[in-house]
Write a protein that holds these residues in place. Structure first.
Motif, short mmCIF file in Angstrom:
data_model
loop_
_atom_site.label_atom_id
_atom_site.label_comp_id
_atom_site.label_asym_id
_atom_site.label_seq_id
_atom_site.Cartn_x
_atom_site.Cartn_y
_atom_site.Cartn_z
N UNK A 144 -11.38 -38.37 14.11
CA UNK A 144 -10.88 -37.80 12.86
C UNK A 144 -11.94 -37.86 11.76
N UNK A 145 -12.71 -38.97 11.68
CA UNK A 145 -13.66 -39.09 10.58
C UNK A 145 -15.05 -38.55 10.90
N UNK A 146 -15.28 -38.15 12.13
CA UNK A 146 -16.60 -37.62 12.48
C UNK A 146 -16.50 -36.12 12.75
N UNK A 147 -17.62 -35.53 13.03
CA UNK A 147 -17.64 -34.10 13.35
C UNK A 147 -17.57 -33.85 14.85
N UNK A 148 -17.30 -34.90 15.62
CA UNK A 148 -17.20 -34.75 17.07
C UNK A 148 -15.92 -33.98 17.42
N UNK A 149 -15.91 -33.34 18.57
CA UNK A 149 -14.70 -32.65 19.01
C UNK A 149 -13.55 -33.65 19.15
N UNK A 150 -12.37 -33.24 18.77
CA UNK A 150 -11.20 -34.12 18.83
C UNK A 150 -10.97 -34.59 20.26
N UNK A 151 -10.96 -35.88 20.45
CA UNK A 151 -10.76 -36.48 21.76
C UNK A 151 -12.04 -37.01 22.39
N UNK A 152 -13.19 -36.64 21.81
CA UNK A 152 -14.47 -37.05 22.38
C UNK A 152 -14.61 -38.57 22.40
N UNK A 153 -14.50 -39.20 21.25
CA UNK A 153 -14.63 -40.66 21.18
C UNK A 153 -13.44 -41.35 21.83
N UNK A 154 -12.28 -40.73 21.78
CA UNK A 154 -11.11 -41.33 22.41
C UNK A 154 -11.32 -41.46 23.92
N UNK A 155 -11.80 -40.41 24.55
CA UNK A 155 -12.08 -40.46 25.99
C UNK A 155 -13.21 -41.45 26.29
N UNK A 156 -14.26 -41.37 25.50
CA UNK A 156 -15.44 -42.20 25.72
C UNK A 156 -15.14 -43.68 25.58
N UNK A 157 -14.45 -44.06 24.51
CA UNK A 157 -14.15 -45.47 24.30
C UNK A 157 -13.05 -45.98 25.24
#
Length: 168
Positions: free
Chosen positions: A65-78
């Motif tokens: 939400x706070x970055x410019x990454x595609x939604x779900x990118x960090x969620x999947x990664x972490x």
């Protein structure tokens, strides 16, 4: 279980704020350590993959939400990083220097390479970096150097805030 997840999420949330607002403006190197990753790996190792997955997913959504990454990118990664680190939770030992450094070195490589694979699969042009890039090794080096210090701090927090229950 809920308290373990809550403490992990609060610490990771604190580091998200610290990374985004303080470290990104202080360091002139253009490279900052991934404190969220180090926190996730420690608590995944010490509390298991379930805590790592839930904490990784919730903080991943916050980062999305706070970055410019595609939604779900960090969620999947972490989430994947927390799961994989949690699988090896039985391997955690009391070595204060080598174990954190080796663990974070491997986890940082996994995090960066998996992140690149996700970006390539979904056809994004802004791939983070590959091992032939200096930025890649600077991030891994900073994470590896900070790991023993943070593991000792987290161990102290872990013992004071999340003591193990004594069975009869």
């Amino acid at each position: 279980m809920f308290k373990k997840i809550l403490v992990t999420i609060l610490l990771m949330g604190l580091f998200v704020f610290f990374q985004v607002s303080v470290l990104s403006n202080v360091f002139e190197l253009k490279t900052i350590p991934n404190l969220v990753l180090i926190t996730l790996v420690y608590f995944s190792f010490s509390k298991g993959s379930w805590v790592g997955q839930i904490s990784g997913f919730i903080i991943g959504i916050l980062l999305d939400v706070i970055s410019l990454a595609p939604l779900g990118y960090y969620a999947i990664l972490l989430t994947l990083t927390g799961y994989i680190a949690g699988i090896f939770s039985k391997l955690m030992n009391s070595d204060k220097l080598l174990f954190p450094m080796i663990t974070i070195f491997i986890s940082s490589n996994l995090f960066l390479l998996l992140g690149n694979v996700i970006l390539i699969v979904f056809r994004f042009d802004n791939v983070l970096s590959w091992p032939n890039n200096l930025y890649y090794w600077k991030v891994i080096g900073l994470n590896t150097i900070l790991a023993p210090i943070l593991f000792v701090i987290f161990s102290f927090i872990d013992k004071k805030v999340l003591p193990e229950r004594q069975s009869l």
